[in-house]
Write a protein that holds these residues in place. Structure first.
Motif: not given
Length: 469
Positions: A126-141
């Protein structure tokens, strides 16, 4: 087959391959609200995806720290605390043996980045209005399960294309086997509303295919001694910031510049068509945060090829489009190729109407899109025909534009996928030994059926090694 142009001299070792040329740019074109740019997702999302891809493909610890500092929103970075680098390291580890095809999908729980090769990794972001990541999570692999491409032979290719036509495919296709033409056929309708049939010389938007023209023009200037792959961009562009002072022509050509993929900003009414001039483009590129230090990693960048187009102008003292016209299009005999907004002597009926998620002009054809903006100069903004694209490849292979080693580099095996949300798609695959298939269409080329057909055509041109996929 190599995914992107690389200069034929020693460059820093490549990271794991990142999939077909421009496949990321195509797959990123998600459905967006009408208020968003019609050329694809918002620029902030494009930049964020490019940054994540570069981070996952990196190898050094310093790039993890830089990513955390530059790309994570402050609140998210604070939440991760001292474990931010370890978190990113684990995400990168999950990407090992998965860096290949890239897809971005909207799921119920948000946006997902899925990368796959022999393995796959699914990340939620997920990113905010400035383009910065507010979430970066591994779901599965895990181990990737790739749908098998339909069985295809040179003999069954015409029938497969007729079946595709019956399902709605419209476009033009040519196939060459061992240097001999075996298929050249038009399918479906160039204009559905007027029931106008497709012809072999129908004109299409060609997506990012002009990157090949920019690479060829750069090699031509190197061949003539006007440029060197070792030239730093500051030789031509004044006021280059310190963090990109070591950036070279070779870095721009080889996907190792560190520049983000696209130069568009949120204020642009369209990420491809909004008009900006060369100086505005260069200023934007010089101000964009780098994905990594030049030469230290690899990530595809349309902006890098735009910067090469600017350098071509600065090195020659003439417009990029004039240089391309005289030195490439005229030499190759490409008389039905041009730039957006320029109809030349063609009638509206010479063009296929694009049918995609977005539409600009009535009809939706390149002459109605305004002059080619520096948002895409050097990496797009052009139209052509199947026969003209083949004339280009033939001129390269015959050495009429470049001498070796540059000719051999441009004539070597490759597979390319180009297109736009405005409803044009271009696929080409050739092995450098006389086998080649090329396709232009005026519809959605990213459906599962079309992707499967293109995988089969790629394998027909260059079959995988025995025991391979």
């Amino acid at each position: 087959m190599r995914p992107c142009p690389m200069p034929p001299q020693a460059l820093p070792p490549q990271l794991p391959r990142l999939g077909l040329l421009l496949l990321l740019a195509l797959l990123l074109m998600l459905p967006v609200k009408a208020s968003a740019a019609q050329g694809g997702p918002p620029p902030a999302l494009r930049d964020a995806i490019s940054a994540v891809e570069a981070m996952l493909g990196g190898t050094d610890e310093a790039s993890l720290s830089a990513f955390a500092e530059q790309r994570l929103a402050p609140a998210y970075r604070a939440r991760l605390g001292e474990g931010a680098t370890a978190h990113l390291r684990a995400l990168r580890e999950a990407a090992r043996e998965a860096l290949g095809d890239v897809a971005v999908e909207m799921e119920e729980d948000g946006l997902h980045l899925v990368i796959s090769d022999t393995r796959f990794a699914d990340y939620r972001l997920a990113i905010d209005d400035a383009g910065l990541l507010t979430a970066l999570e591994l779901v599965k692999s895990g181990v990737a399960v790739v749908p098998a491409a339909p069985a295809l032979t040179w003999e069954s290719l015409p029938g497969a294309l007729r079946e595709a036509e019956a399902r709605g495919f419209s476009g033009v296709v040519s196939a060459t086997r061992d240097g001999r033409p075996v298929l050249r056929q038009a399918y479906g309708l160039a204009d559905r509303e007027r029931r106008r049939a497709t012809k072999l010389d129908t004109i299409y938007g060609i997506g990012s295919a002009p990157i090949d023209f920019t690479v060829t023009a750069t090699y031509l200037l190197v061949q003539r001694g006007r440029l060197s792959l070792d030239d730093r961009i500051g030789k031509f562009i004044p006021g280059v910031p310190a963090d990109r002072s070591a950036m070279t022509i070779g870095h721009l050509l080889g996907g190792r510049s560190g520049l983000p993929d696209f130069p568009a900003q949120e204020s642009d009414w369209d990420a491809d068509l909004a008009w900006i001039d060369r100086d505005t483009f260069v200023a934007r590129v010089m101000a964009q945060p780098l994905l990594f230090a030049p030469g230290t990693a690899s990530a595809h960048s349309h902006g890098a090829y735009g910067l090469l187009a600017a350098i071509i102008e600065l090195a020659t003292g003439e417009r990029y489009r004039d240089f391309i016209q005289r030195e490439i299009l005229d030499v190759a005999g490409m008389r039905r190729t041009g730039f957006y907004g320029d109809r030349k002597e063609f009638s509206l009926d010479d063009f296929a109407v694009g049918y995609g998620p977005s539409s600009v002009g009535l009809p939706n054809i390149p002459p109605n899109w305004g002059p080619t903006s520096w948002l895409v100069m050097g990496s797009g903004g052009m139209y052509s025909t199947l026969e003209d694209m083949q004339r280009f490849h033939d001129a390269i292979s015959a050495g009429r534009i470049l001498r070796d080693p540059w000719r051999a580099e441009q004539a070597g095996p490759r597979v390319g996928v180009d297109g736009s949300d405005r409803g044009y798609h271009h696929f080409h695959a050739f092995d450098g030994k006389g086998n080649r298939i090329e396709l232009l269409m005026n519809g959605e080329g990213r459906t599962e059926q079309m992707r499967a057909l293109q995988r089969a055509m790629e394998q027909l041109v260059e079959p995988p090694p025995r025991g391979g996929p």
